[in-house]
Design an enzyme around this catalytic site. Structure first.
Site, PDB file in Angstrom:
ATOM      1  N   LYS A 116     -37.431  16.764  -7.410  1.00 29.94           N
ATOM      2  CA  LYS A 116     -37.650  17.299  -6.069  1.00 29.94           C
ATOM      3  C   LYS A 116     -37.637  18.819  -6.092  1.00 29.94           C
ATOM      4  O   LYS A 116     -38.388  19.486  -5.375  1.00 29.94           O
ATOM      5  CB  LYS A 116     -36.576  16.786  -5.116  1.00 29.94           C
ATOM      6  CG  LYS A 116     -36.660  15.300  -4.797  1.00 29.94           C
ATOM      7  CD  LYS A 116     -35.598  14.915  -3.795  1.00 29.94           C
ATOM      8  CE  LYS A 116     -35.723  13.460  -3.370  1.00 29.94           C
ATOM      9  NZ  LYS A 116     -35.370  12.528  -4.430  1.00 29.94           N
ATOM     10  N   GLU A 200     -31.375  22.119   1.069  1.00 28.45           N
ATOM     11  CA  GLU A 200     -32.411  22.620   1.958  1.00 28.45           C
ATOM     12  C   GLU A 200     -31.940  22.547   3.403  1.00 28.45           C
ATOM     13  O   GLU A 200     -31.067  21.742   3.757  1.00 28.45           O
ATOM     14  CB  GLU A 200     -33.717  21.851   1.784  1.00 28.45           C
ATOM     15  CG  GLU A 200     -33.654  20.393   2.103  1.00 28.45           C
ATOM     16  CD  GLU A 200     -34.974  19.670   1.827  1.00 28.45           C
ATOM     17  OE1 GLU A 200     -35.269  18.691   2.524  1.00 28.45           O
ATOM     18  OE2 GLU A 200     -35.710  20.088   0.906  1.00 28.45           O
ATOM     19  N   ARG A 292     -44.719   7.242  -8.120  1.00 24.23           N
ATOM     20  CA  ARG A 292     -44.664   5.788  -8.301  1.00 24.23           C
ATOM     21  C   ARG A 292     -45.220   5.130  -7.054  1.00 24.23           C
ATOM     22  O   ARG A 292     -45.573   5.796  -6.081  1.00 24.23           O
ATOM     23  CB  ARG A 292     -43.210   5.336  -8.496  1.00 24.23           C
ATOM     24  CG  ARG A 292     -42.285   5.818  -7.371  1.00 24.23           C
ATOM     25  CD  ARG A 292     -40.869   5.309  -7.547  1.00 24.23           C
ATOM     26  NE  ARG A 292     -39.933   5.933  -6.635  1.00 24.23           N
ATOM     27  CZ  ARG A 292     -39.733   5.573  -5.374  1.00 24.23           C
ATOM     28  NH1 ARG A 292     -40.461   4.612  -4.844  1.00 24.23           N
ATOM     29  NH2 ARG A 292     -38.841   6.177  -4.623  1.00 24.23           N
TER      30      ARG A 292
END
Length: 663
Positions: A116, A200, A292
């Protein structure tokens, strides 16, 4: 195309891949842990090989064992499913080095997108909007605390190599940061094998919208429209749909272009999902990229008519994508919910145990079931407790919601507790019906989705009594047809000595005993309960449909039966009862009061924070348990002194095991 592939996963995704391979004439190889020796994916594959112990670290996360099976079985390719090793770049490289095809992106692309943190940096450089935060490699607590203070609160801690809602925490103040960080890192390490996190800023009231992307090795990249996944509880998606009721055509086009741009920028190949959060004003931010297939991919399949697993196989076999962007279909509306073995009324504690009954609606053009278990299988403590995915389709959203409500009404699970009732309330809630739900709504308003006392509950209870009386009448008919039809035990008209025509009934409901009194026979009854009287006439049970008149009002109920257990459904609400002897008292007695702290579910103790002699306060965390890849804090029910700690880190314990005692 391949002749034989190995599926490096378990559960419904393994069964899903097997179905597509069988349709294409491809042989399949399954792998399984000790806990999955009798699992459905093992039974459905053409051959299956054991790879280790029950914990993921002992089996499904062992790339070496999986590759060894691939070589011995003669598989030409490996499909990773989702979860476990599906986003592990080292495993993808190892598959390629072994001369096999990895049915997914390359390890190089995965390294760019699978993290990420790394994906966020790449998207920022490519001009895709990102949420302010910290993605650095320095993971020391001091650095992370300093960056958290810089970003500001509330903020989100996220596992850098995760997904599926695991390894995520919202922190509202610096004083809570370290404890939440440690918990997040433990969960991430257990679920994904890595404990790196990113920070974040937490966007208030966001929508979660993701774009399905596909790319081949011939330079073609496209998207297959969006899915909205805003109905979430603790970052775990509970309802997904396509198309999104929130997006305008302009916003849909902008997000689709951004997703394709992101995939092309890193030479991505195969299936992936670009996930965005969208604020109430319509500004979207890159959140993560999943390299995926997603759990919610069936809603894309139902609205496009495409088999995404087949696309994965063909792209991995170096074939070109069969469509151009302008030719991607979009028809109707699809919705998916996930049926879990969990108890919503007990904080969604995951459950385990044998599925004594698993009744799901039959597949049709409007209803699809993806499941890795059947009735009689066991939901184990070692993996995610999902029982099945229920996916519905219709021409528009209102009709799809109606299909979903009807399909849920036909679901019944006996054994471990389930979230069916919770999903039914979700499907009728105004925030879902109006398409206004955001990712935090369920956590803010969870009480709105919990059972409440209802005016129609007595009607459901009366219907349950009628069903039980009809069952007894049926038993009488069988006795009359037996070798001794004159036996007094063949009479089931409610006659009792001194109380002609009276018949006491008792049900268990949520741990309480409900007492009723019945009079009558032959489909005409009087029911007394809690001072109220109900006249039942015209009682008739055909299959699972109960028809009758209650106090002159005609009603129809769906009845799902399993031994003494009855589930009544009036089209909106369900009531589950268990017929018990009249003398039986409610279960769940003292359990040791508040002096003994017990395990609320089967699982593994990962951390012990208390010692004998410690003084503890009400609500203080004493231990941390893990089951189904989730952590649960076990807390003190009252203030006191710890008398004994009976568990150690690493211990596997059953439900109701005494973990700690207080003086």
């Amino acid at each position: 195309m391949f002749d034989k592939i190995l599926i490096a996963n378990r559960g419904e995704i393994a069964c899903r891949v097997i179905r597509t391979c069988r349709r294409l004439g491809i042989r399949t190889v399954a792998v399984y842990s000790e806990a999955d020796a009798d699992a459905q994916h093992v039974r459905q594959a053409d051959e299956a090989w054991p790879i280790g112990g029950p914990r993921p670290q002992e089996s499904y996360l062992r790339g070496d064992a999986i590759l060894d099976v691939a070589k011995k079985s003669g598989a030409q390719a490996i499909h990773p499913g989702y979860g476990f090793l599906s986003e592990n770049a080292d495993f993808a490289d190892a598959v390629a080095a072994a001369g096999l095809a990895f049915i997914g992106p390359s390890g190089a692309s995965m390294r760019k997108m699978g993290s990420k943190a790394g994906a966020k940096d790449l998207m920022d450089a490519a001009g895709v909007p990102v949420v302010p935060g910290y993605t650095g490699e320095d993971q020391s607590p001091n650095t992370l605390s300093r960056e958290a203070a810089r970003i500001g609160f509330p903020l989100m801690i996220k596992a850098a190599h995760g997904g599926g809602g695991k390894g995520m925490r919202i922190v509202h103040g610096l004083e809570d940061f370290i404890a939440q960080l440690e918990s997040c890192q433990r969960e991430a390490a257990n679920a994904f094998g890595r404990d790196r996190v990113l920070l974040e800023r937490y966007v208030q009231s966001p929508r979660h919208i993701e774009i399905q992307v596909f790319a081949d090795a011939h330079g073609r990249t496209l998207h297959l429209n969006e899915r909205e996944c805003s109905a979430q509880r603790r970052y775990q998606k509970v309802l997904e749909e396509s198309p999104s009721p929130f997006l305008t055509p302009e916003l849909r086009a902008a997000m689709g272009d951004a997703a394709v741009k992101a995939a092309r920028a890193i030479d991505y190949v195969n299936a992936g999902t670009v996930e965005f959060i969208v604020d109430p004003a319509g500004q979207f931010y890159f959140m993560e990229i999943n390299t995926r297939l997603q759990v919610e991919h069936p809603v894309t399949e139902l609205t496009t008519g495409l088999d995404l697993v087949e696309w994965q196989l063909r792209v991995a076999a170096a074939e070109a994508l069969p469509l151009a962007q302008e030719d991607v279909p979009q028809r109707g509306h699809a919705i998916e919910v996930r049926l879990y073995a969990e108890d919503p009324e007990a904080g969604f504690l995951p459950g385990s145990g044998r599925l004594e009954k698993l009744s799901l609606p039959p597949p049709s053009p409007h209803v699809r079931i993806d499941s890795g278990v059947v009735e009689g299988d066991t939901v184990t403590i070692f993996y995610d407790p999902m029982i099945a995915k229920l996916i519905v389709w219709d021409e528009d959203r209102p009709r799809a919601l109606a299909r979903l409500r009807d399909a849920l009404a036909g679901c019944d699970i006996a054994g471990p507790k389930s979230n069916i009732g919770f999903l039914e309330r979700l499907a009728r809630h105004a925030a879902v019906v109006d398409g206004t739900i955001d990712t935090g709504y369920l956590d803010r308003h969870l009480d709105e989705f919990m059972p409440a006392d209802r005016a129609d509950a007595p009607m459901l209870l009366a219907a349950g009594a009628a069903t039980l009386l009809l069952q007894e009448a049926d038993a009488r008919r069988q006795a009359v047809a037996s070798a001794d039809p004159t036996s007094p035990w063949a009479i089931a008209d409610g006659w009792r000595l001194g109380h002609a025509g009276q018949r006491p009934l008792a049900f268990q409901h949520r741990g309480d005993t409900v007492q009723l009194l019945a009079h009558g026979s032959g489909g005409r009854y009087q029911i007394e309960h809690d001072g109220a009287h109900y006249a039942l006439e015209g009682v008739q049970l055909t299959g699972d449909a109960l028809g009758l008149r209650i106090n002159g009002q005609a009603r129809r109920f769906r009845v799902l039966r399993h031994g003494p257990r009855l589930t009544l459904h009036d089209g909106e609400h369900r009531l589950t009862l268990e017929a018990v002897p009249v003398y039986r008292r409610a279960d769940g007695g003292d359990m040791g009061g508040d002096a003994r702290i017990i395990a609320p579910m089967p699982g593994r103790v990962v951390l012990v924070k208390a010692r004998a002699g410690d003084e503890v306060e009400t609500g203080q965390e004493l231990l941390v348990m893990e089951a189904m890849k989730m952590e649960l804090a076990v807390k003190a029910p009252r203030s006191g002194v710890v008398a004994e700690v009976r568990a150690s880190a690493g211990d596997f314990v059953e439900a109701d095991t005494v973990l700690v005692t207080l003086e």
